[in-house]
Design a protein around this motif. Structure first.
Motif, PDB file in Angstrom:
ATOM      1  N   ARG A   6       0.871  -1.176   0.000  1.00  0.00           N
ATOM      2  CA  ARG A   6       0.000   0.000   0.000  1.00  0.00           C
ATOM      3  C   ARG A   6       0.907   1.225   0.000  1.00  0.00           C
ATOM      4  N   ALA A  94       3.251  11.320   6.230  1.00  0.00           N
ATOM      5  CA  ALA A  94       3.402  10.035   6.934  1.00  0.00           C
ATOM      6  C   ALA A  94       2.260   9.819   7.916  1.00  0.00           C
ATOM      7  N   ALA A  97      -0.439   8.482   5.866  1.00  0.00           N
ATOM      8  CA  ALA A  97      -0.061   7.131   5.434  1.00  0.00           C
ATOM      9  C   ALA A  97      -0.314   6.116   6.543  1.00  0.00           C
ATOM     10  N   ALA A  98      -0.020   6.515   7.780  1.00  0.00           N
ATOM     11  CA  ALA A  98      -0.251   5.607   8.914  1.00  0.00           C
ATOM     12  C   ALA A  98      -1.747   5.330   9.081  1.00  0.00           C
ATOM     13  N   ASP A 101      -2.830   2.868   6.684  1.00  0.00           N
ATOM     14  CA  ASP A 101      -2.104   1.606   6.827  1.00  0.00           C
ATOM     15  C   ASP A 101      -1.131   1.384   5.663  1.00  0.00           C
ATOM     16  N   CYS A 102      -0.465   2.474   5.248  1.00  0.00           N
ATOM     17  CA  CYS A 102       0.525   2.395   4.177  1.00  0.00           C
ATOM     18  C   CYS A 102       1.925   2.475   4.770  1.00  0.00           C
ATOM     19  N   ASP A 103       2.793   1.621   4.291  1.00  0.00           N
ATOM     20  CA  ASP A 103       4.171   1.613   4.774  1.00  0.00           C
ATOM     21  C   ASP A 103       5.116   2.402   3.875  1.00  0.00           C
ATOM     22  N   VAL A 104       4.692   2.664   2.638  1.00  0.00           N
ATOM     23  CA  VAL A 104       5.593   3.266   1.656  1.00  0.00           C
ATOM     24  C   VAL A 104       5.146   4.672   1.281  1.00  0.00           C
ATOM     25  N   TYR A 130      10.501   6.493  -0.985  1.00  0.00           N
ATOM     26  CA  TYR A 130      10.687   5.733  -2.222  1.00  0.00           C
ATOM     27  C   TYR A 130      10.673   6.706  -3.404  1.00  0.00           C
TER      28      TYR A 130
END
Length: 269
Positions: A6, A94, A97-98, A101-104, A130
């Motif tokens: 994700r 970020a 993103a948290a 539930d995204c890590d990237v 990334y």
């Protein structure tokens, strides 16, 4: 990119982030999001265009609002300004993103961005952002080719930068100065210019337009409209830079290199 799980793309609405977002949407579908960080340094028109572009791409789009002006180190406007800006921006992204539930986290940094004075890249590196275009050595010219192949309407959109880049280092970044620059640049946009900047040297505005648009800007009627509009935006004086638009013309490394090259030419003479 399919291996990313994700993913959240930092989405400015420029051609670089658009290409990354389009590829992410194709690779990941509902597991990809575009997030635009909204602050005083983002022009209102740029936000509108980013929202429209996300819809065009078909990627889910979120906004997060914050203020770089909350950080005194950013307002101080040293040569490290972009480091503090990007640090805050990616910390805010970020957060979303948290929640998703995204890590990237991904950005649109490309290979042509390397080599200049870009402290913002250090901030992204610290956060392990990334950067697929940079990772695979994709240049700005190739990004535009990819964008055209992907059918993106922004494939030929002129490069933009945050409004704080119009304020010389050492001059405090304030909300008033940012809005004054935004209003002044809207004057040139309304007149149909494509590549331009209004550099804010205190009460003096230095207008840059692309060299291939210089003949038009020198038309007395157009020149008068620019002068009146930029004055109305809040600047007391308006000048035209006869060297034309140069990306990063307030960049300390670029300025130092220009001075060095000038000295070399004088030595040759």
């Amino acid at each position: 990119m399919r291996q990313a799980g994700r993913l959240v793309v930092a989405f400015s609405g420029g051609v670089d982030s658009a290409v990354v977002a389009a590829i992410a949407q194709r690779a990941l579908g509902e597991r990809a999001w575009a997030v635009t960080a909204v602050s005083e340094t983002l022009a209102g028109r740029e936000l509108e265009e980013a929202c429209a572009l996300a819809e065009e791409i078909g990627i889910r789009h979120e906004l997060i609002r914050f203020s770089e002006l909350d950080d005194a180190r950013f307002r101080e406007n040293t040569s490290a300004r972009c480091f503090f800006c990007q640090s805050m921006r990616f910390d805010q992204i970020a957060t979303i993103a948290a929640l998703l539930d995204c890590d990237v986290l991904a950005s649109g940094t490309n290979a042509s961005d390397v080599g200049d004075h870009r402290p913002g890249l250090e901030a992204m590196a610290e956060r392990k952002v990334y950067q697929p275009l940079l990772q695979y050595g994709v240049t700005k010219e190739q990004v535009r080719e990819l964008a055209r192949e992907l059918g993106l309407s922004v494939w030929d959109k002129p490069a933009m930068a945050c409004l704080s880049s119009r304020i010389p280092h050492g001059l405090e970044v304030t909300r008033e100065r940012l809005r004054r620059v935004e209003k002044a640049e809207e004057v040139l946009h309304a007149l149909g210019f494509k590549q331009f900047r209004v550099r804010a040297h205190g009460e003096l505005a230095r207008v840059e337009v692309a060299v291939d648009e210089m003949s038009r800007v020198l038309d007395p009627q157009v020149l008068g409209e620019i002068a009146r509009g930029v004055n109305a935006a809040g600047f007391e004086e308006v000048t035209l830079d006869l060297m034309g638009f140069r990306s990063g013309s307030l960049n300390p490394v670029r300025a130092a290199n220009a001075e060095r090259d000038s000295e070399k030419e004088q030595d040759v003479e």
